[in-house]
Design an enzyme around this catalytic site. Structure first.
Site, mmCIF file in Angstrom:
data_model
loop_
_atom_site.group_PDB
_atom_site.id
_atom_site.type_symbol
_atom_site.label_atom_id
_atom_site.label_comp_id
_atom_site.label_asym_id
_atom_site.label_seq_id
_atom_site.Cartn_x
_atom_site.Cartn_y
_atom_site.Cartn_z
ATOM 1 N N GLY A 14 0.834 -1.199 0.000
ATOM 2 C CA GLY A 14 0.000 0.000 0.000
ATOM 3 C C GLY A 14 0.868 1.247 0.000
ATOM 4 O O GLY A 14 0.564 2.235 0.672
ATOM 5 N N SER A 16 1.392 3.397 -2.272
ATOM 6 C CA SER A 16 1.040 4.382 -3.304
ATOM 7 C C SER A 16 0.327 5.619 -2.772
ATOM 8 O O SER A 16 0.414 6.693 -3.363
ATOM 9 C CB SER A 16 0.146 3.707 -4.343
ATOM 10 O OG SER A 16 -0.983 3.119 -3.725
ATOM 11 N N ARG A 17 -0.402 5.464 -1.680
ATOM 12 C CA ARG A 17 -1.215 6.589 -1.167
ATOM 13 C C ARG A 17 -1.009 6.737 0.331
ATOM 14 O O ARG A 17 -0.553 5.804 1.009
ATOM 15 C CB ARG A 17 -2.704 6.337 -1.433
ATOM 16 C CG ARG A 17 -3.113 6.449 -2.877
ATOM 17 C CD ARG A 17 -4.629 6.460 -3.047
ATOM 18 N NE ARG A 17 -5.255 5.190 -2.743
ATOM 19 C CZ ARG A 17 -6.117 4.995 -1.746
ATOM 20 N NH1 ARG A 17 -6.469 5.990 -0.954
ATOM 21 N NH2 ARG A 17 -6.634 3.798 -1.547
ATOM 22 N N VAL A 66 -3.066 -7.670 -1.704
ATOM 23 C CA VAL A 66 -2.414 -8.382 -0.598
ATOM 24 C C VAL A 66 -3.379 -9.203 0.258
ATOM 25 O O VAL A 66 -2.959 -9.918 1.157
ATOM 26 C CB VAL A 66 -1.606 -7.425 0.319
ATOM 27 C CG1 VAL A 66 -0.486 -6.745 -0.447
ATOM 28 C CG2 VAL A 66 -2.507 -6.416 1.018
ATOM 29 N N ASN A 94 2.030 -2.160 5.356
ATOM 30 C CA ASN A 94 1.218 -0.956 5.575
ATOM 31 C C ASN A 94 -0.182 -1.043 4.977
ATOM 32 O O ASN A 94 -1.107 -0.403 5.486
ATOM 33 C CB ASN A 94 1.969 0.246 4.966
ATOM 34 C CG ASN A 94 1.077 1.457 4.794
ATOM 35 O OD1 ASN A 94 0.803 2.192 5.743
ATOM 36 N ND2 ASN A 94 0.574 1.674 3.574
ATOM 37 N N SER A 146 -2.271 0.261 14.736
ATOM 38 C CA SER A 146 -3.197 1.388 14.929
ATOM 39 C C SER A 146 -3.517 1.559 16.405
ATOM 40 O O SER A 146 -3.486 0.589 17.175
ATOM 41 C CB SER A 146 -4.498 1.120 14.168
ATOM 42 O OG SER A 146 -5.473 2.079 14.508
ATOM 43 N N TYR A 159 -11.435 -4.286 12.639
ATOM 44 C CA TYR A 159 -10.165 -3.566 12.455
ATOM 45 C C TYR A 159 -9.305 -3.641 13.728
ATOM 46 O O TYR A 159 -8.098 -3.877 13.665
ATOM 47 C CB TYR A 159 -10.518 -2.122 12.093
ATOM 48 C CG TYR A 159 -9.378 -1.218 11.723
ATOM 49 C CD1 TYR A 159 -8.888 -1.173 10.417
ATOM 50 C CD2 TYR A 159 -8.820 -0.350 12.660
ATOM 51 C CE1 TYR A 159 -7.861 -0.302 10.069
ATOM 52 C CE2 TYR A 159 -7.798 0.516 12.322
ATOM 53 C CZ TYR A 159 -7.324 0.541 11.025
ATOM 54 O OH TYR A 159 -6.309 1.408 10.691
ATOM 55 N N ALA A 161 -9.417 -5.970 15.945
ATOM 56 C CA ALA A 161 -8.940 -7.359 16.061
ATOM 57 C C ALA A 161 -7.722 -7.567 15.179
ATOM 58 O O ALA A 161 -6.710 -8.149 15.605
ATOM 59 C CB ALA A 161 -10.050 -8.328 15.660
ATOM 60 N N LYS A 163 -5.605 -5.306 13.996
ATOM 61 C CA LYS A 163 -4.453 -4.500 14.425
ATOM 62 C C LYS A 163 -3.862 -5.008 15.742
ATOM 63 O O LYS A 163 -2.650 -4.955 15.946
ATOM 64 C CB LYS A 163 -4.847 -3.026 14.531
ATOM 65 C CG LYS A 163 -5.234 -2.385 13.194
ATOM 66 C CD LYS A 163 -4.090 -2.391 12.198
ATOM 67 C CE LYS A 163 -4.394 -1.560 10.956
ATOM 68 N NZ LYS A 163 -3.296 -1.616 9.962
HETATM 69 P P1 NAP Z 1 -5.186 4.954 2.534
HETATM 70 O O1 NAP Z 1 -4.839 6.376 2.371
HETATM 71 O O2 NAP Z 1 -6.580 4.503 2.334
HETATM 72 O O3 NAP Z 1 -4.202 4.101 1.570
HETATM 73 C C1 NAP Z 1 -4.299 2.706 1.587
HETATM 74 C C2 NAP Z 1 -3.198 2.111 0.760
HETATM 75 O O4 NAP Z 1 -3.296 0.678 0.887
HETATM 76 C C3 NAP Z 1 -3.306 2.423 -0.720
HETATM 77 O O5 NAP Z 1 -2.011 2.489 -1.268
HETATM 78 C C4 NAP Z 1 -4.055 1.202 -1.268
HETATM 79 O O6 NAP Z 1 -3.794 0.928 -2.642
HETATM 80 C C5 NAP Z 1 -3.452 0.105 -0.396
HETATM 81 N N1 NAP Z 1 -4.313 -1.069 -0.320
HETATM 82 C C6 NAP Z 1 -5.548 -1.187 0.209
HETATM 83 N N2 NAP Z 1 -6.009 -2.436 0.072
HETATM 84 C C7 NAP Z 1 -5.038 -3.128 -0.574
HETATM 85 C C8 NAP Z 1 -4.923 -4.455 -1.024
HETATM 86 N N3 NAP Z 1 -5.898 -5.350 -0.856
HETATM 87 N N4 NAP Z 1 -3.781 -4.822 -1.654
HETATM 88 C C9 NAP Z 1 -2.776 -3.935 -1.842
HETATM 89 N N5 NAP Z 1 -2.823 -2.659 -1.439
HETATM 90 C C10 NAP Z 1 -3.955 -2.255 -0.819
HETATM 91 O O7 NAP Z 1 -4.786 4.447 3.995
HETATM 92 P P2 NAP Z 1 -3.816 5.079 5.085
HETATM 93 O O8 NAP Z 1 -4.602 5.946 5.959
HETATM 94 O O9 NAP Z 1 -2.584 5.586 4.445
HETATM 95 O O10 NAP Z 1 -3.486 3.766 5.936
HETATM 96 C C11 NAP Z 1 -2.276 3.055 5.789
HETATM 97 C C12 NAP Z 1 -2.131 2.091 6.964
HETATM 98 O O11 NAP Z 1 -2.133 2.826 8.166
HETATM 99 C C13 NAP Z 1 -3.271 1.082 7.076
HETATM 100 O O12 NAP Z 1 -2.772 -0.150 7.521
HETATM 101 C C14 NAP Z 1 -4.157 1.688 8.135
HETATM 102 O O13 NAP Z 1 -4.922 0.711 8.784
HETATM 103 C C15 NAP Z 1 -3.117 2.305 9.037
HETATM 104 N N6 NAP Z 1 -3.630 3.376 9.891
HETATM 105 C C16 NAP Z 1 -4.149 4.513 9.348
HETATM 106 C C17 NAP Z 1 -4.607 5.510 10.196
HETATM 107 C C18 NAP Z 1 -5.173 6.809 9.676
HETATM 108 O O14 NAP Z 1 -5.671 7.580 10.492
HETATM 109 N N7 NAP Z 1 -5.098 7.096 8.402
HETATM 110 C C19 NAP Z 1 -4.579 5.325 11.575
HETATM 111 C C20 NAP Z 1 -4.054 4.157 12.079
HETATM 112 C C21 NAP Z 1 -3.576 3.193 11.233
HETATM 113 P P3 NAP Z 1 -4.953 1.201 -3.761
HETATM 114 O O15 NAP Z 1 -5.132 2.677 -3.809
HETATM 115 O O16 NAP Z 1 -4.397 0.639 -5.032
HETATM 116 O O17 NAP Z 1 -6.174 0.490 -3.278
#
Ligand code: NAP
Length: 248
Positions: A14, A16-17, A66, A94, A146, A159, A161, A163
């Site tokens: 993940g 990319s974003r 993934v 990630n 998380s 989620y 569970a 994490k």
């Molecule tokens: P996000 O902006 O939604 O980006 C998610 C990334 O994961 C994207 O690159 C997406 O690729 C990729 N992804 C999703 N499902 C996938 C799959 N099945 N296979 C491969 N790639 C996949 O999320 P984020 O906020 O950056 O979160 C990143 C991590 O941090 C996650 O594990 C999330 O649980 C954790 N986290 C986030 C926060 C928060 O507040 N943002 C807080 C705690 C933990 P595509 O665009 O191609 O789908």
């Protein structure tokens, strides 16, 4: 910084974003050729790739869902064939999604998709990648957990569970591979401004955050970069929160 006959790569699932994008940029700035994994948003992945190349970094894309073990095996095997002299010495697990609902209304898909993407992916990817790290007696695994996995959040039983399980797995794996000079740590973000948190009521939520705001992906990437670096060589089995003080 990196010495080996085999070229070392960093894989960011993940990547990319959001947080993953910031981590990819950070690791690239540290000199790692970065493998940016993504699932469906090719445009975002290509944009991150270009951003890295624009500043003289090295990166490549790895499309792979993934949550699907056979796709992971296929993608990693293909990568190895294409890079016979390379190995992944830094792995950042990630990729993640959330599909919130109160548990009494949660359906099987909401449970399974979140567990498969956020937890099972860790098992299938790390099991494969850590073999090479063990052979080279060198490696860094950083799992993005998380706050939800530390304290539990309502509407996120699936989620939380996943994490919480990642945190347990981080600690156990750290013990298994420590003798091979591989470290395994987790980073537990609180509310970070990404697409994942876009729909949330930021104005309301930030009142409960001691630092009074959502975090940025770069603030998470900094600690991931540190854990991936030689400077963190004596830290393993840890969970580091990046949450603006929002723990209890
Ligand atoms: P996000 O902006 O939604 O980006 C998610 C990334 O994961 C994207 O690159 C997406 O690729 C990729 N992804 C999703 N499902 C996938 C799959 N099945 N296979 C491969 N790639 C996949 O999320 P984020 O906020 O950056 O979160 C990143 C991590 O941090 C996650 O594990 C999330 O649980 C954790 N986290 C986030 C926060 C928060 O507040 N943002 C807080 C705690 C933990 P595509 O665009 O191609 O789908």
């Amino acid at each position: 910084m990196r010495n080996s006959n085999n070229k070392e790569y960093a894989l960011v699932t993940g990547g990319s974003r959001g947080i993953g994008r910031a981590v990819s940029l950070k690791l690239a700035s540290m000199g790692y050729p970065v493998i940016i994994n993504y699932n469906s948003n090719k445009e975002a992945a290509e944009q991150t790739l270009e951003e890295i190349k624009d500043v003289g970094g090295e990166a490549e894309l790895m499309q792979c869902d993934v949550s699907k073990p056979d796709k992971i095996t296929e993608a990693l095997e293909q990568w190895s064939v294409m890079h016979p002299d390379g190995y992944i010495s830094v792995l950042v697990n990630n990729a993640g999604i959330r599909m919130d609902n109160v548990m009494v209304l949660m359906d099987d898909a909401q449970w399974n998709n979140v567990i498969n993407t956020n937890l099972n992916s860790f098992f299938y990817i790390t099991r494969r990648v850590i073999k090479d790290m063990m052979m080279h007696r060198k490696g860094r695994v950083v799992n993005i957990a998380s706050l939800s996995g530390l304290k539990g959040l309502p509407g996120q039983v699936n989620y939380s569970a996943a994490k919480a399980a990642i945190i347990g797995a981080t600690k156990a794996l750290a013990l298994e591979v420590g003798p091979r000079r591989i470290t395994v740590n987790a980073v537990a973000p609180g509310f970070i401004a990404t697409d994942m948190t876009k729909g949330l009521d930021e104005e309301e939520l930030k009142k409960s955050i001691p630092l009074g705001r959502f975090g940025t992906p770069d603030e998470v990437a900094e600690i991931v970069g540190f854990l991936a670096s030689d400077k963190a060589s004596y830290i393993t089995g840890e969970v580091i929160s990046v949450n603006g003080g929002l723990y209890t």
